[in-house]
Design an enzyme around this catalytic site. Structure first.
Site, short mmCIF file in Angstrom:
data_model
loop_
_atom_site.label_atom_id
_atom_site.label_comp_id
_atom_site.label_asym_id
_atom_site.label_seq_id
_atom_site.Cartn_x
_atom_site.Cartn_y
_atom_site.Cartn_z
N HIS A 135 0.71 -1.39 -0.11
CA HIS A 135 0.04 0.41 0.11
C HIS A 135 0.60 1.00 -0.01
CE1 HIS A 135 -3.06 -3.05 1.89
NE2 HIS A 135 -3.25 -2.77 1.20
N GLU A 138 1.62 3.46 3.04
CA GLU A 138 2.59 3.14 4.01
C GLU A 138 4.03 2.85 4.05
OE1 GLU A 138 0.19 -0.56 4.15
OE2 GLU A 138 -1.18 -0.03 4.37
N HIS A 264 2.94 -3.67 6.77
CA HIS A 264 1.85 -2.48 6.41
C HIS A 264 1.91 -1.98 8.08
CE1 HIS A 264 -0.27 -4.36 3.33
NE2 HIS A 264 0.23 -5.59 2.96
N GLU A 340 1.38 -4.99 11.22
CA GLU A 340 1.09 -3.54 11.11
C GLU A 340 1.43 -2.77 11.88
OE1 GLU A 340 -1.15 -2.31 8.82
OE2 GLU A 340 -2.16 -4.21 8.35
#
Length: 382
Positions: A135, A138, A264, A340
Site C-alpha cells: 500500500h 504506508e 504494513h 502492522e
C-alpha cells in the site's frame, strides 16, 4: 468533495459496527476497535452513515491532517523509489559474495520491482521472504524491511546471522508498489493514496495489490474487499491482474519459501491467516505454530520500547479476500504474517508516521524479524 477523518460509534441495535465491515459501503477504514472505527470518508458518506444510525465524530478534515503530518520535513528520512534502488544496489555491491539484487518484475508504469537475495547458498531449500509497501501510503513498511536487509549484511560475519546465511536465503522486497509510492511522494495532497496506478475502465485509478492474490480472490464484497473500481480496496478485475502482484507470485512460486512476513501500517498488530473467513485455520498444528510465533514476536517487540502489538487472525481486524498471507499460507502452507507497524492511532500520525520514529520502529521489530528468520530456517526438514 471535501473528506474527513472520522470516529464512528453506535449505540443503536439497528446499526452494529460490524455491519460497516461486512457491507459494500466503499469506506476507507483506518482503525478497528471494539467500540469504534476510524475511517476516511467524504461528506456524503458521513451523512449516509448518520442516516443509517451511526454516530460520526469528525476528528480532523483530511486537508488539516495532511498539513499537520504530511510535511516536507516529515518526508525527509524516508526512501523514494529512486533512493531505495540506490541503497539496495549499494548493499549488493558492498557484499557481492552473499547479496544479489534481482528485478522480479515491472509495475503498471514500468518501474522495476527489486528484491535483494541474501545468503551464501543459491537455491537453498531453506528460504524466508519479507515484503513491504503493498500500500503506497504506508511508507514505514518500506523502511523496516530495508533496514532488516542492511542489518543482515552488516552482521553477516557474526552469529547468529552468519549461520543463517550459510544454511539458507533471506529475500527482501521492500517496495511492492513503486508507482503508488512515487505518486504519494509527488505532492502532499497525494500522501494518502493506497492502491497501484492501474487505469480502470470506469475512469478511476488503481487496484489494491493486497486484495489481488489468487487464494479466495473475489469471494467477499465488503468495504474492506470491494468490487467497485473507485474504492480503496478494489480487488481488481481478476486474480493476479496486476503486474506487481504477479511479480510476487512468480518469486514465491520459484522460491517456495518456508515462511513469509509482509509489513504494513498502521495499528501495531501481528496478523495471521485467515483473512477471508472468521473460521480458524483447520490444521491445528499450523494454527498453534502461527499463533505461538505471533505471541513470541509480540513479546520481543514489547521488550524493546514497551510498545504493544496485538496478535490476532487477519479477519479479527476486518475481512479481506485475496491478501498476501492467505495466499502464501493457503497455496504453499508457509507460516505467514502481516505486521502492522507504528503508530497505534491516527492521532499519532497514522499513515504519516514522523520520520523520527523510523529508527525506534525498526529497533522494536528487529528481534521479531530475526526470530522469524530463525524459526523458518531452523525448522526440521519435512
Amino acid at each position: 468533495m471535501a473528506s474527513l477523518i472520522a470516529k464512528v460509534t453506535s449505540t443503536s441495535a439497528r446499526a452494529p459496527l460490524a455491519r460497516l465491515l461486512t457491507a459494500p459501503l466503499g469506506l476507507d477504514v483506518w482503525e478497528v476497535k471494539p467500540d469504534h472505527l476510524v475511517l476516511q470518508a467524504d461528506e456524503a458518506q458521513a451523512s449516509r452513515l448518520q442516516a443509517m444510525g451511526y454516530d460520526v465524530e469528525q476528528l480532523q478534515m483530511t486537508e488539516q491532517y495532511l498539513s499537520t503530518f504530511a510535511t516536507e520535513a516529515a518526508a525527509t528520512g524516508y526512501h523514494t523509489v529512486a533512493t531505495l534502488e540506490q541503497d539496495l544496489r549499494r548493499l549488493a555491491e558492498e557484499h557481492p559474495e552473499i547479496a544479489e539484487l534481482h528485478e522480479i518484475g515491472r509495475s503498471v508504469e514500468d518501474r522495476p520491482l527489486w528484491a535483494l537475495r541474501i545468503g551464501e547458498r543459491r537455491d537453498s531449500d531453506r528460504k524466508v521472504a519479507f515484503f513491504g509497501c503493498h500500500h503506497a501510503r504506508e511508507w514505514i513498511s518500506v523502511e523496516v524491511p530495508y533496514l532488516l536487509a542492511e542489518h543482515l549484511l552488516t552482521n553477516s560475519s557474526s552469529e547468529p546471522v552468519q549461520g543463517w546465511l550459510q544454511q539458507g536465503e533471506v529475500w527482501v522486497a521492500p517496495m511492492v508498489n513503486p508507482d503508488g509510492h512515487a505518486y504519494t511522494t509527488a505532492r502532499p495532497e497525494n500522501r494518502l493514496w493506497r492502491k497501484n496506478r492501474r487505469p480502470n475502465r470506469d475512469g478511476s485509478i488503481g487496484v489494491d495489490p493486497n486484495r489481488n492474490y489468487g487464494y479466495m480472490w473475489g469471494t467477499l464484497d465488503v468495504s474492506t474487499s470491494s468490487h467497485v473500481p473507485s474504492d480503496e480496496t478494489y480487488v481488481g478485475p481478476r486474480a493476479f491482474s496486476e503486474p506487481e502482484v504477479r511479480a510476487v507470485r512468480n518469486l514465491v512460486a520459484r522460491g517456495l519459501f518456508g515462511g513469509v512476513l509482509t509489513y504494513h501500517s498502521y495499528s501495531q498488530l501481528i496478523l495471521y491467516p485467515w483473512g477471508y473467513t472468521f473460521e480458524p485455520v483447520e490444521d491445528e498444528a499450523d494454527l498453534l505454530e502461527m499463533r505461538s510465533l505471533a505471541e513470541e514476536m509480540q513479546r520481543l517487540i514489547k521488550g524493546v520500547h514497551g510498545k504493544t502489538y496485538t496478535t490476532q487472525p487477519s479477519s479479527g481486524l476486518y475481512p479481506t479476500a485475496g491478501d498476501t498471507t492467505d495466499w502464501t499460507y493457503g497455496e504453499y502452507d508457509a507460516p505467514s504474517f502481516t505486521i502492522e507497524l507504528r503508530p497505534a492511532s491516527a492521532l499519532e500520525g497514522g499513515f504519516t508516521l514522523p520520520a523520527s520514529q523510523i529508527q525506534p520502529c525498526w529497533e522494536e521489530n528487529r528481534p521479531a524479524a530475526l526470530e522469524f528468520i530463525r524459526h523458518v530456517l531452523d525448522r526440521p526438514a519435512p
